[in-house]
Design a protein around this motif. Sequence first.
Motif, mmCIF file in Angstrom:
data_model
loop_
_atom_site.group_PDB
_atom_site.id
_atom_site.type_symbol
_atom_site.label_atom_id
_atom_site.label_comp_id
_atom_site.label_asym_id
_atom_site.label_seq_id
_atom_site.Cartn_x
_atom_site.Cartn_y
_atom_site.Cartn_z
ATOM 1 N N UNK A 27 -13.194 -10.322 26.758
ATOM 2 C CA UNK A 27 -12.280 -10.721 25.723
ATOM 3 C C UNK A 27 -10.917 -11.013 26.137
ATOM 4 N N UNK A 28 -10.404 -10.330 27.350
ATOM 5 C CA UNK A 28 -9.359 -10.222 28.055
ATOM 6 C C UNK A 28 -8.987 -11.505 28.648
ATOM 7 N N UNK A 40 -7.553 4.343 35.689
ATOM 8 C CA UNK A 40 -6.553 5.069 34.733
ATOM 9 C C UNK A 40 -6.414 6.512 35.556
ATOM 10 N N UNK A 41 -7.460 6.940 36.119
ATOM 11 C CA UNK A 41 -7.378 8.278 36.458
ATOM 12 C C UNK A 41 -7.384 8.783 38.151
ATOM 13 N N UNK A 85 -12.605 1.786 33.601
ATOM 14 C CA UNK A 85 -11.418 1.838 32.979
ATOM 15 C C UNK A 85 -10.949 3.241 33.335
ATOM 16 N N UNK A 86 -11.910 4.228 33.265
ATOM 17 C CA UNK A 86 -11.546 5.609 33.702
ATOM 18 C C UNK A 86 -11.258 5.762 34.976
ATOM 19 N N UNK A 122 -7.144 -6.529 23.325
ATOM 20 C CA UNK A 122 -7.379 -6.956 24.362
ATOM 21 C C UNK A 122 -7.715 -8.484 24.241
ATOM 22 N N UNK A 143 -7.302 6.757 30.202
ATOM 23 C CA UNK A 143 -7.020 5.117 30.161
ATOM 24 C C UNK A 143 -6.944 4.622 28.778
ATOM 25 N N UNK A 144 -5.872 3.482 28.899
ATOM 26 C CA UNK A 144 -5.650 2.994 27.270
ATOM 27 C C UNK A 144 -5.882 1.266 27.642
ATOM 28 N N UNK A 195 -6.861 -0.714 30.957
ATOM 29 C CA UNK A 195 -8.127 -1.218 30.876
ATOM 30 C C UNK A 195 -8.080 -2.856 31.217
ATOM 31 N N UNK A 238 -15.069 -0.461 26.559
ATOM 32 C CA UNK A 238 -14.360 -0.585 28.062
ATOM 33 C C UNK A 238 -13.103 -0.698 28.284
ATOM 34 N N UNK A 246 -10.777 -0.329 25.598
ATOM 35 C CA UNK A 246 -10.070 0.699 25.005
ATOM 36 C C UNK A 246 -9.194 0.074 23.860
#
Lengths: 354, 542
Positions: free
Chosen positions: B80-81, B427-428, B423-424, A108, A58-59, A63, A313, A315
């Motif tokens: 943070x996002x 993504x996967x 996240x993994x 992010x 993932x990037x 994320x 987390x 990325x």
Amino acid sequence: MATTPATAEVQRPPEEDEGGRWWQSPIAQMVWRRALLGILTLVLIAVIVYFATTVLPGDAATAILGQSATPARIAKVEAELGLDEPLLTRFVDWFGNAIHGDFGNSLSAAAPVGSHGGASKEAVTTLVNEKLLNSVVLIGVTAIVSTLLGILAGMYAAFRRDGIFDTGGSVVALVASALPEFVVAIFVVMLFAVNVFDWFPALSLLPPGESILSHLNMLVLPVLALVIVTTPYVFRMTRGAMIEVLDTDYVEFARMKGVSPRKIAFRHALPNALAPVIQVVGLNLLYLAGGIVLVEAIFSYPGVGLALVEAINGRDVPTIQYIVLMLAVFYVILNIVTDVGVLLVTPRRRYPRS
Amino acid sequence: MSEDKSFNLNLDQGGLTRRKILQGAGAGALMIGGGSILAACGGGSSSGGGATTGGGGGGESEGKPVAGGVLRVGAQGGSNTDSLDAHNVLTNADYARAAQLYDALVRIDNKGQPQLVLAESLEPNKDATEWTVKLKKGLKFHDGSPVEAKDVLYSFNRIVKGKYPGLYALGSINMKKSKAVDPLTVTFVFDKPYSLLEEALTLHWYLYIVPTGYNPKKPIGCGPFKLKSFTPGRESVTVKFDEYWDAPKPYLDEVKTINIAEETAQVNALQAGQVDVVDYLTAASIATLESSGQKVVISKSGGWVPFTMRVDKAPYSDNNLREGLRWLVDREQMNQSVFSGNGTIGNDVFGIYDKFYDKSLFPQREQDLEKAEALIKKGNAEGQTLQLISTPNAPGMTQMPQVLKTQAEAINLSINVTIQPTTEYFARSYLKVPFSMDYWPYAPYLVDVSQATLPGAPFSATFFNNPTYTKLFEEASATLDEGKKGEIVHEMMKMDYDEGGYIIPIFFPVIDGVAPYVYGVEPSVTGQALSTFQFQNFWIKK
């Protein structure tokens, strides 16, 4: 004694022989060598961390989007973040800027609303430095308190060997050092904030933009939790080293000469027991720099540990890079300082044995 | 000794987002038992007047709402996002904040039904290819400008062009043909009949109305509160919007939404009086909070965390295996061990609060090991090891796989559970691996169908593709005859029950902690916390 008076005579400290050439002294030479090696280490770390992060699945785009990461949205966000550029190009850009102190923008985090009109990206340094400072305060205060406390208690225990304080203190230290830090943190919160007393805030909910130093009451419980965890090591090491020194012939001799116990402790015994203690304090600091994430989580303490976990987390490569590099700088400096400290208290180690 | 249980669970329950930090330290969980002996002693002193409110949370003797006060929200799952973008809510904290700033044409109410908000009326034409939306009169944005038809068009255009999640609620909307008839009237045009619009608009958290020229950096909406300050990853402060359409609401003067990463910290903060409400707790915190005199609001939600099986991938392509696994699950036991019995037992069909959902249509599945074993054997999965992948993204998603694994041991079926970091996972594994888990808040049945079980649906984890089913959906979307629609929905639900790719053992509960002086927090079926974050209904009386 390993060195005979004769060889010691041959290896007089150079600073006395050669006047102002202080940089040729063994300590200065070590500092220079270690500092240069340290810089090399930092470069290597920057390279390794950058590419290791890209190996993670993932990037930043996936994320950020999480469950709503449809291919169309991923493509859009990746383009916005510049993740569609080749990996090597991104690294070279980053490295070139980092040398000049520009560590890039967070992938992010968006800037706080109202702070600067309309700019969408937040520089990593502004984002992290505030948290870095909070962590430095937390670590620093903890280190000072636990070192003083540990050394004094260790000395006292060594003097009153097998007394109540020594036995009790050793047991308490053993138990405390066996407890994980988050257990201690939870316990401290229950005792002093929630269940029994309400003396201190349970969480360190620091208003954004303010320094932890102006909210010292928020610092008390996190520091207390970490002091409980770190002091036992200093205590036990001091106690052990002191006992060893107190058993030596020269302390025995000083006693027979009628030197006061206080003078024996601070003038004769402590300096000779200090070397291993300095190393333990160094290890404590390294542990604090890397291992306070859980304590930060329990207190919602706005420090660098949680920020690093979040960056990984997310990325968020530039943020990860910056935090890891700052930690690495801390490690390098701390190792040098610890070794210098040890050399200062053990003069015989400054010169190679003949 | 309630603390004992709670802290153990706090630390190893997966929960939302970063709670997993503490999971890494699970080895230490045993130690906590020791620490909490003292805690229990200490707890005694403060629990004297405790347990004033029961689990239901609804029956407060409220009296009349009082105006004023500051509400401090300890919100989980921010980072943070964090963003205030009206159409790009991503973290749990985003949902909480957006609900303060913005409002939508329609909102989902606490019972799961559409409720007109900014819209005065929604009228379809005869074949449901056009919908005419009339806005309420006198609506205002925070900057004082009126809410008009052009703003509605602008908002929907932004969602469609930006490919924001709200896109999937809008069917085959044609923004070029849609137009403003007059300042308060919009006509939406659809390429294919779309009778579901009103239900679909209940996904209101994706469909907020913003003013033309909206700038997410200076977010303006027409919601109950205006923005005062916002630091992503930390906190936001919003203040009462005096010209809110639904006066005298909001009652509160100010809402401070503070990110708290960890459930333990949330619970401590509420008990210590540093926040007034906390959201998305696990069942483990119920006893702790009740014993210290806090209110606990437990919502029996229609949100679901299904096991997903790809119907196009062996061995799950064999419906015998899928059905066998459905009979294998001991739903009651799973509900007890994961949610302390606070969830709602599921029957493998989603949309339980839909107006057409009817329990009596299909018998409730209960654990039947013989049947399960025979079906799994028939499905040629005997002796295989099934690989189940999940992630700590929503309540129960890490524990339910473990319970299933244990239950499968009774018939010597081995399930290998892998919990990946979020996240993994996204993504996967998400929407890729054959046996996994997913998370859905509540939505009306057909709205979920359009996103989950149609071929090419954006979040189809099962790859369910049944032409009859798809045709039924088209028919339901084209009819405005409620009776006919109901029959179609029943037929589709039966297909989900018989051959779908989901196992839905439980609809998860949403558990919020509320200080005793905060009123108006009602249980909600939406699967979102704090009455779907409808802060305008909350009030404080100390």
